[in-house]
Design a protein around this motif. Sequence first.
Motif, PDB file in Angstrom:
ATOM      1  N   ALA A 140     -12.716 -18.146   6.517  1.00  0.00           N
ATOM      2  CA  ALA A 140     -12.428 -17.373   7.737  1.00  0.00           C
ATOM      3  C   ALA A 140     -11.590 -16.151   7.392  1.00  0.00           C
ATOM      4  O   ALA A 140     -11.768 -15.067   7.965  1.00  0.00           O
ATOM      5  CB  ALA A 140     -11.717 -18.254   8.759  1.00  0.00           C
ATOM      6  N   LEU A 141     -10.657 -16.316   6.446  1.00  0.00           N
ATOM      7  CA  LEU A 141      -9.861 -15.169   5.995  1.00  0.00           C
ATOM      8  C   LEU A 141     -10.747 -14.180   5.239  1.00  0.00           C
ATOM      9  O   LEU A 141     -10.650 -12.965   5.436  1.00  0.00           O
ATOM     10  CB  LEU A 141      -8.705 -15.650   5.109  1.00  0.00           C
ATOM     11  N   SER A 160     -13.528  -8.897   5.221  1.00  0.00           N
ATOM     12  CA  SER A 160     -14.718  -8.052   5.050  1.00  0.00           C
ATOM     13  C   SER A 160     -14.800  -7.025   6.181  1.00  0.00           C
ATOM     14  O   SER A 160     -15.494  -6.022   6.073  1.00  0.00           O
ATOM     15  CB  SER A 160     -15.986  -8.903   4.963  1.00  0.00           C
ATOM     16  N   GLN A 161     -14.063  -7.274   7.289  1.00  0.00           N
ATOM     17  CA  GLN A 161     -14.017  -6.305   8.394  1.00  0.00           C
ATOM     18  C   GLN A 161     -12.746  -5.447   8.316  1.00  0.00           C
ATOM     19  O   GLN A 161     -12.764  -4.269   8.625  1.00  0.00           O
ATOM     20  CB  GLN A 161     -14.033  -7.027   9.737  1.00  0.00           C
ATOM     21  N   GLN A 162     -11.639  -6.084   7.957  1.00  0.00           N
ATOM     22  CA  GLN A 162     -10.366  -5.359   7.858  1.00  0.00           C
ATOM     23  C   GLN A 162     -10.080  -5.142   6.376  1.00  0.00           C
ATOM     24  O   GLN A 162      -9.450  -5.977   5.734  1.00  0.00           O
ATOM     25  CB  GLN A 162      -9.225  -6.166   8.487  1.00  0.00           C
ATOM     26  N   THR A 217       0.862  -1.189   0.000  1.00  0.00           N
ATOM     27  CA  THR A 217       0.000   0.000   0.000  1.00  0.00           C
ATOM     28  C   THR A 217       0.900   1.242   0.000  1.00  0.00           C
ATOM     29  O   THR A 217       2.119   1.131   0.150  1.00  0.00           O
ATOM     30  CB  THR A 217      -0.883   0.039   1.263  1.00  0.00           C
ATOM     31  N   GLU A 218       0.263   2.400  -0.132  1.00  0.00           N
ATOM     32  CA  GLU A 218       1.071   3.628  -0.102  1.00  0.00           C
ATOM     33  C   GLU A 218       1.774   3.780   1.239  1.00  0.00           C
ATOM     34  O   GLU A 218       2.864   4.318   1.324  1.00  0.00           O
ATOM     35  CB  GLU A 218       0.190   4.836  -0.387  1.00  0.00           C
ATOM     36  N   GLY A 219       1.140   3.260   2.297  1.00  0.00           N
ATOM     37  CA  GLY A 219       1.720   3.403   3.633  1.00  0.00           C
ATOM     38  C   GLY A 219       2.703   2.314   4.003  1.00  0.00           C
ATOM     39  O   GLY A 219       3.305   2.360   5.066  1.00  0.00           O
ATOM     40  N   GLY A 220       2.845   1.284   3.167  1.00  0.00           N
ATOM     41  CA  GLY A 220       3.738   0.179   3.504  1.00  0.00           C
ATOM     42  C   GLY A 220       3.141  -1.152   3.104  1.00  0.00           C
ATOM     43  O   GLY A 220       2.650  -1.310   2.004  1.00  0.00           O
ATOM     44  N   ILE A 221       3.139  -2.086   4.038  1.00  0.00           N
ATOM     45  CA  ILE A 221       2.617  -3.425   3.767  1.00  0.00           C
ATOM     46  C   ILE A 221       1.439  -3.682   4.703  1.00  0.00           C
ATOM     47  O   ILE A 221       1.551  -3.472   5.910  1.00  0.00           O
ATOM     48  CB  ILE A 221       3.703  -4.500   4.022  1.00  0.00           C
ATOM     49  N   SER A 222       0.310  -4.128   4.121  1.00  0.00           N
ATOM     50  CA  SER A 222      -0.844  -4.517   4.942  1.00  0.00           C
ATOM     51  C   SER A 222      -1.018  -6.019   4.854  1.00  0.00           C
ATOM     52  O   SER A 222      -1.032  -6.589   3.755  1.00  0.00           O
ATOM     53  CB  SER A 222      -2.124  -3.840   4.453  1.00  0.00           C
ATOM     54  N   THR A 223      -1.175  -6.648   6.011  1.00  0.00           N
ATOM     55  CA  THR A 223      -1.262  -8.113   6.077  1.00  0.00           C
ATOM     56  C   THR A 223      -2.477  -8.516   6.888  1.00  0.00           C
ATOM     57  O   THR A 223      -2.756  -7.945   7.935  1.00  0.00           O
ATOM     58  CB  THR A 223       0.006  -8.678   6.755  1.00  0.00           C
ATOM     59  N   VAL A 224      -3.206  -9.511   6.357  1.00  0.00           N
ATOM     60  CA  VAL A 224      -4.310 -10.114   7.117  1.00  0.00           C
ATOM     61  C   VAL A 224      -4.149 -11.626   7.004  1.00  0.00           C
ATOM     62  O   VAL A 224      -3.954 -12.157   5.905  1.00  0.00           O
ATOM     63  CB  VAL A 224      -5.691  -9.672   6.569  1.00  0.00           C
ATOM     64  N   LYS A 225      -4.201 -12.321   8.156  1.00  0.00           N
ATOM     65  CA  LYS A 225      -4.078 -13.777   8.129  1.00  0.00           C
ATOM     66  C   LYS A 225      -4.978 -14.380   9.194  1.00  0.00           C
ATOM     67  O   LYS A 225      -5.320 -13.714  10.177  1.00  0.00           O
ATOM     68  CB  LYS A 225      -2.620 -14.203   8.258  1.00  0.00           C
ATOM     69  N   GLN A 226      -5.316 -15.665   8.980  1.00  0.00           N
ATOM     70  CA  GLN A 226      -6.286 -16.290   9.848  1.00  0.00           C
ATOM     71  C   GLN A 226      -6.115 -17.804   9.824  1.00  0.00           C
ATOM     72  O   GLN A 226      -5.751 -18.360   8.793  1.00  0.00           O
ATOM     73  CB  GLN A 226      -7.704 -15.902   9.360  1.00  0.00           C
TER      74      GLN A 226
END
Length: 157
Positions: free
Chosen positions: A53-54, A59-61, A38-47
């Motif tokens: 579940a991811l 859908s929230q993050q 992203t412009e701000g760096g790295i965005s990570t979502v894991k589950q």
Amino acid sequence: MCGIVGSISHSNVVPELLDGLSNIEYRGYDSAGISVQTEGGISTVKQTGKLQALRDLLSQQLISGHAGIGHTRWATHGEPNTRNAHPHTNDHVAVVHNGIIENHHELRQWLSAEGFIFQSQTDTEVIPHLISYYYSRCNDPDQALNQALERLQGPLP
Ligand code: GLU
């Protein structure tokens, strides 16, 4: 050993990463995650658990970006939990990895002494820190990657 996907696009890559992970779900896995630049760096979502579940978490993050990587993990080092799920990241590098780093213990000890803070129990997490270590010295991403790869020992997939 499970699955890796990656995408670079003019549009948001998150749906494509999820579709790619969906296509390799049949291999089996214990957790899944994605990172996008992203412009701000790295965005990570894991589950942990199923890909749904991811998807539910995403859908929230909400995250989006034009370059990203995704992974489905089958744990070899560290229990199957969200913290150990891939990607493994630091401020500048995100890594997904299939397989085993045989010399992870000595690399972890050395990198910890160099000031890197580990967030997971995985062998994989030495990789982003190794790349950052070399990048801080050569300022060249390709060279840093190659120097990091030279330090890793393990069977080729
Ligand atoms: N050794 C890595 C881990 O335990 C990679 C596992 C895999 O191939 O999915 O996280």
